[in-house]
Design an enzyme around this catalytic site. Structure first.
Site, PDB file in Angstrom:
ATOM      1  N   ASN A 112       0.795  -1.224   0.000  1.00  0.00           N
ATOM      2  CA  ASN A 112       0.000   0.000   0.000  1.00  0.00           C
ATOM      3  C   ASN A 112       0.826   1.273   0.000  1.00  0.00           C
ATOM      4  O   ASN A 112       0.273   2.365  -0.137  1.00  0.00           O
ATOM      5  CB  ASN A 112      -0.924   0.034   1.226  1.00  0.00           C
ATOM      6  CG  ASN A 112      -1.881  -1.123   1.270  1.00  0.00           C
ATOM      7  OD1 ASN A 112      -1.491  -2.241   1.604  1.00  0.00           O
ATOM      8  ND2 ASN A 112      -3.137  -0.891   0.928  1.00  0.00           N
ATOM      9  N   VAL A 119       0.082   6.580  -1.181  1.00  0.00           N
ATOM     10  CA  VAL A 119      -0.521   5.762  -0.125  1.00  0.00           C
ATOM     11  C   VAL A 119      -1.868   5.253  -0.641  1.00  0.00           C
ATOM     12  O   VAL A 119      -2.772   6.053  -0.908  1.00  0.00           O
ATOM     13  CB  VAL A 119      -0.727   6.569   1.170  1.00  0.00           C
ATOM     14  CG1 VAL A 119      -1.403   5.702   2.240  1.00  0.00           C
ATOM     15  CG2 VAL A 119       0.605   7.112   1.679  1.00  0.00           C
ATOM     16  N   CYS A 120      -1.981   3.946  -0.788  1.00  0.00           N
ATOM     17  CA  CYS A 120      -3.234   3.348  -1.259  1.00  0.00           C
ATOM     18  C   CYS A 120      -4.060   2.889  -0.065  1.00  0.00           C
ATOM     19  O   CYS A 120      -3.655   1.971   0.660  1.00  0.00           O
ATOM     20  CB  CYS A 120      -2.953   2.167  -2.187  1.00  0.00           C
ATOM     21  SG  CYS A 120      -2.416   2.661  -3.828  1.00  0.00           S
ATOM     22  N   LEU A 121      -5.219   3.530   0.109  1.00  0.00           N
ATOM     23  CA  LEU A 121      -6.081   3.226   1.242  1.00  0.00           C
ATOM     24  C   LEU A 121      -7.505   3.592   0.877  1.00  0.00           C
ATOM     25  O   LEU A 121      -7.755   4.695   0.369  1.00  0.00           O
ATOM     26  CB  LEU A 121      -5.619   4.024   2.473  1.00  0.00           C
ATOM     27  CG  LEU A 121      -6.325   3.750   3.798  1.00  0.00           C
ATOM     28  CD1 LEU A 121      -6.039   2.334   4.290  1.00  0.00           C
ATOM     29  CD2 LEU A 121      -5.886   4.770   4.841  1.00  0.00           C
ATOM     30  N   THR A 126      -8.112   6.285  -2.489  1.00  0.00           N
ATOM     31  CA  THR A 126      -7.020   5.971  -3.413  1.00  0.00           C
ATOM     32  C   THR A 126      -6.975   4.486  -3.723  1.00  0.00           C
ATOM     33  O   THR A 126      -6.078   4.016  -4.421  1.00  0.00           O
ATOM     34  CB  THR A 126      -5.665   6.410  -2.831  1.00  0.00           C
ATOM     35  OG1 THR A 126      -5.506   5.844  -1.516  1.00  0.00           O
ATOM     36  CG2 THR A 126      -5.577   7.929  -2.756  1.00  0.00           C
TER      37      THR A 126
END
Length: 308
Positions: A112, A119-121, A126
């Protein structure tokens, strides 16, 4: 060290010059009337409710900016590391979620968290997720974002954060690959420590130096344990050496320990002799550091006895 011991979890500071979003246009123009009030509400929530191992600084002259550090939790491959995030509140906040940038140093430490700082969340919109995992202007907060990064991203088995891999959790094959991933992350986490020591973000210098002075011996001891015992998991699929532990992990930990020790020495502090924990090139002893210490103690004691 006194400054480190007194370092506040939450504080308002002035210098934002090295903040990733310092040149963004989020603060230009006139934000909505309730924008400043909402940001101040966020400040109060953070000041009162920050959990252990998360520290935050906000800026008096730039209410749209925030910086946070999360300390890696024991039992994860991120243990004792410092992970920094720069946050920007857009002008239409909280309609849109905050923007978050990870200080990666060019290292990929998690599915992530990308090397470019992304930041992948789901909570940040995202990454895809269920509707109840997405950002909700009415109830979502900055505190939720930080706690989610701490608990959901920097967790004990980040391999299963990868899309589609969560279904493999608990299987022999999945756990084997998870362990292998953790071994890779361990090395990357150590590199992140050195990167952070060399370039501590502004307003966190006392925390960075104090933290690693305080934990240097413990970190190097853990590295020695990893070298001697691996990660102690029955699922490992790496090539094994004669001790039965991961040969790749042993070599990589050993190779990087000298760099790590040099970084700790650079910031000073009172340590045991950290060099004793670094495995020797021809080391056959199961615990060279301990044996060396025993030998030194015996040499000091013997002159006290009269053998005549």
């Amino acid at each position: 060290m006194r400054k480190y011991m007194k370092f506040k979890k939450f504080d308002i500071v002035e210098d934002y010059s090295d903040h990733y979003y310092s040149k963004s246009k989020s603060s230009s123009g006139q934000p909505p009337i309730n924008w400043a009030k909402k940001i101040q509400d966020e400040w109060r929530i953070l000041e009162r409710n920050l959990p252990d191992l998360i520290f935050v600084r906000v800026y008096e002259g730039r209410m749209d900016l925030l910086r946070a550090v999360i300390i890696g939790v024991d039992g994860t491959p991120y243990s004792d590391g410092l992970f920094f995030f720069d946050i920007c509140f857009p002008k239409n906040y909280p309609k849109d979620p905050p923007q978050v940038y990870y200080h990666s140093g060019g290292l990929r430490i998690n599915p992530n968290l990308y090397a470019n700082g992304t930041v992948c969340l789901s909570l940040l919109n995202t990454w895809r997720g269920n509707r109840d995992e997405k950002w909700s202007p009415a109830i979502s907060t900055m505190l939720q974002v930080l706690v989610s990064i701490q608990g959901m991203i920097l967790n004990a088995k980040p391999y299963f954060n990868e899309p589609g891999y969560e279904a493999l959790s608990g299987s022999v094959n999945g756990e084997a690959h998870s362990l292998q991933y953790n071994q890779q992350i361990l090395i990357t986490s150590l590199k992140t420590m050195v990167y952070t020591i060399k370039k501590p973000p502004k307003n966190f210098e006392d925390l960075v130096i104090g933290h690693f002075r305080d934990r240097a011996t413990g970190i190097v001891t853990k590295c020695k344990d990893y070298y001697m015992k691996g990660m102690g998991d029955k699922y490992s699929i790496d090539v094994r050496d004669k001790t039965g532990y991961s040969l790749k992990l042993r070599k990589e930990v050993k190779a990087y320990m000298k760099t790590l020790v040099a970084a700790f020495k650079h910031i000073g502090g009172v340590y045991d002799d950290l060099d004793d924990y670094v495995p020797l090139d021809n080391e056959n002893n199961t615990d060279n550091a301990l044996q060396k210490k025993k030998k030194n103690i015996i040499q000091k004691i013997l002159p006290c006895f009269d053998f005549e």
